[in-house]
Design an enzyme around this catalytic site. Structure first.
Site, mmCIF file in Angstrom:
data_model
loop_
_atom_site.group_PDB
_atom_site.id
_atom_site.type_symbol
_atom_site.label_atom_id
_atom_site.label_comp_id
_atom_site.label_asym_id
_atom_site.label_seq_id
_atom_site.Cartn_x
_atom_site.Cartn_y
_atom_site.Cartn_z
ATOM 1 N N LYS A 72 0.561 -1.214 -0.135
ATOM 2 C CA LYS A 72 0.223 -0.475 0.306
ATOM 3 C C LYS A 72 0.861 1.118 0.091
ATOM 4 O O LYS A 72 1.516 1.836 0.979
ATOM 5 C CB LYS A 72 -0.722 0.126 1.020
ATOM 6 C CG LYS A 72 -1.673 1.002 0.713
ATOM 7 C CD LYS A 72 -2.392 1.665 2.293
ATOM 8 C CE LYS A 72 -1.498 2.790 2.518
ATOM 9 N NZ LYS A 72 -1.903 4.017 2.165
ATOM 10 N N GLU A 122 10.012 1.964 10.612
ATOM 11 C CA GLU A 122 11.165 2.920 10.431
ATOM 12 C C GLU A 122 10.578 3.994 10.194
ATOM 13 O O GLU A 122 9.591 4.332 9.593
ATOM 14 C CB GLU A 122 11.486 3.169 8.831
ATOM 15 C CG GLU A 122 12.608 3.253 8.339
ATOM 16 C CD GLU A 122 12.429 4.919 8.050
ATOM 17 O OE1 GLU A 122 12.334 5.557 8.832
ATOM 18 O OE2 GLU A 122 12.767 4.978 7.086
ATOM 19 N N CYS A 181 13.851 11.844 6.343
ATOM 20 C CA CYS A 181 13.524 11.507 7.746
ATOM 21 C C CYS A 181 15.536 11.470 8.305
ATOM 22 O O CYS A 181 14.782 11.426 10.104
ATOM 23 C CB CYS A 181 12.607 9.821 7.866
ATOM 24 S SG CYS A 181 13.444 8.110 6.774
ATOM 25 N N GLU A 216 9.721 16.639 14.857
ATOM 26 C CA GLU A 216 9.866 16.192 13.527
ATOM 27 C C GLU A 216 9.341 17.306 12.282
ATOM 28 O O GLU A 216 7.849 16.773 12.325
ATOM 29 C CB GLU A 216 9.313 14.940 12.821
ATOM 30 C CG GLU A 216 10.419 14.995 11.255
ATOM 31 C CD GLU A 216 10.156 13.370 10.553
ATOM 32 O OE1 GLU A 216 11.127 12.804 10.221
ATOM 33 O OE2 GLU A 216 9.245 12.933 11.424
#
Length: 398
Positions: free
Chosen positions: A104, A179, A213, A305
């Site tokens: 997906k 992750e 990331c 983040e």
């Protein structure tokens, strides 16, 4: 192994098409789309071609034969920031391990995943080995994570979404590889080559318009040299305005703007950039590359983040404080250390709570294990460690 080798050939032959598709779907400038978004996953496939040539699928330990077998059906859920790379680092080792895959991709950038599906279909993969299902994460992703016939879920995305995936998978006691987010520290020790460290550090923080990331979004520097570093970083940021692509969507643009406002309101010193579009830009989700100095480790721009071109410079008084700042977030995905003494930098790197550290700008290794600690994730991708994620170990006593 044959499928992986032929996949490599097909991706090389269609590299331009893949790059153009990524530019269209998430906005990476053509050079970045080609040199990073496509070249990196191609190098990952090349690595698996080499790895599979002599991978040991079983070993003898005393009177036991220890086997490595495919875990089964893998649900792979991937993000939009590196849409092809994140598909490849899951699908290729899963298929190499002998698993079937239901992928997906992100609804924001699914088009390159369609090309992967087309390539795999043309390779003659048996029906059901690779399956592509698109849709929203809370709907399709959740169904995939909770499905009783899915044996493992491999997810890349935000930490918040990863927690939801892990909770859904836990009901079936599935293996989970996550992750997740990062807030990586780039630490300049007092004997570093500051000119190079700042240049490379800003480039790393702003790669892919900051939508990475592993981005070194916190530059931790000696207090006595903060002003020097801030001036240099600001100049580099201003020079990058014309080189950065847009962020991927309106929600992402608005998110970055909120963090820039939070930095100003929180008392950080705005060195470059700021709110709004770059000068002369009236359309698109372009963000001004932004640098803050005098950032305290407790500020939101130092803890959370942002996923945009925003760099926070944090001063330290001694090496112990630098390490404390580096380890002060919930994340632990990547990082950098700079020093004229490699042994000193390595010793510092050992103390960093993170999954990988680059010393003096060392290049990325697509065969080395990649993944995080703390709330940056569980498990590892790439190389033999990435292959092991999709294998279960069985021992047979003779």
């Amino acid at each position: 192994a044959d499928v992986v080798a032929r996949l490599l050939e097909s991706m090389n032959s269609r590299a331009d098409e893949l790059a153009q598709t990524i530019t269209l779907e998430m906005g990476a400038p053509p050079k970045i789309a080609s040199a990073v978004q496509v070249a990196l996953p191609i190098s990952v496939v090349q690595g698996y071609v080499e790895l599979l040539a002599d991978f040991e699928w079983e070993e003898r330990i005393g009177n036991s034969v220890v086997l490595k077998e495919p875990i089964g059906v893998v649900g792979a859920i991937t993000p939009w920031n590196y849409p092809l790379h994140q598909v490849i680092v899951k699908v290729v080792p899963a298929i190499a391990a002998g698993c079937t895959v239901v992928l997906k991709p992100s609804e924001v950038a699914p088009l390159s995943a369609y090309l992967v599906a087309e390539i795999l279909h043309d390779l003659g993969l048996p029906p059901g080995v690779f399956n592509l299902v698109t849709g929203l994460g809370p709907v399709v992703g959740a169904a995939l994570a909770a499905h009783p016939e899915v044996d493992m879920v491999s997810f890349t995305g935000s930490t918040g979404a990863g927690k939801v995936v892990a909770a859904l998978a836990a009901a079936g006691v599935k293996r989970v590889a996550l992750e997740l987010g990062g807030k990586s520290a780039n630490v300049l020790l007092d004997d570093a080559d500051f000119d190079r460290a700042v240049k490379v550090g800003v480039g790393n923080a702003f790669l892919n318009s900051g939508q990475t990331c592993t981005a070194w979004t916190r530059m931790i520097v000696p207090r006595a040299r903060q002003d020097e570093v801030a001036t240099a970083a600001g100049a580099i940021a201003e020079a990058m305005v014309a080189k950065l692509g847009p962020v991927a969507s309106q929600p992402q643009y608005e998110r970055v703007q909120r963090y820039i406002r939070a930095g100003v309101d929180g008392g950080a010193r705005l060195v470059a950039g700021g709110e709004g579009h770059p000068d002369g830009s009236v359309a698109g989700y372009y963000v001004r590359p932004t640098v803050f100095a005098d950032v305290d480790a407790s500020m939101a721009i130092a803890q959370e983040e942002i996923f945009g071109p925003v760099l926070a410079i944090l001063p330290y008084d001694d090496e112990a404080e630098a390490l404390e700042i580096a380890n002060s977030t919930i994340y632990g995905l990547a990082g950098g250390v700079w020093s004229a003494d490699v042994d000193r930098a390595t010793a510092f790197a050992r103390g960093m709570q993170t999954g990988q550290v680059d010393i003096n700008g060392a290049r990325f290794n697509p065969m080395a294990p990649f993944g995080g600690v703390k709330q940056s994730g569980i498990g590892r991708e790439l190389g033999r460690y990435g292959l092991d994620e999709f294998l279960v170990t069985k021992s047979i006593q003779l």
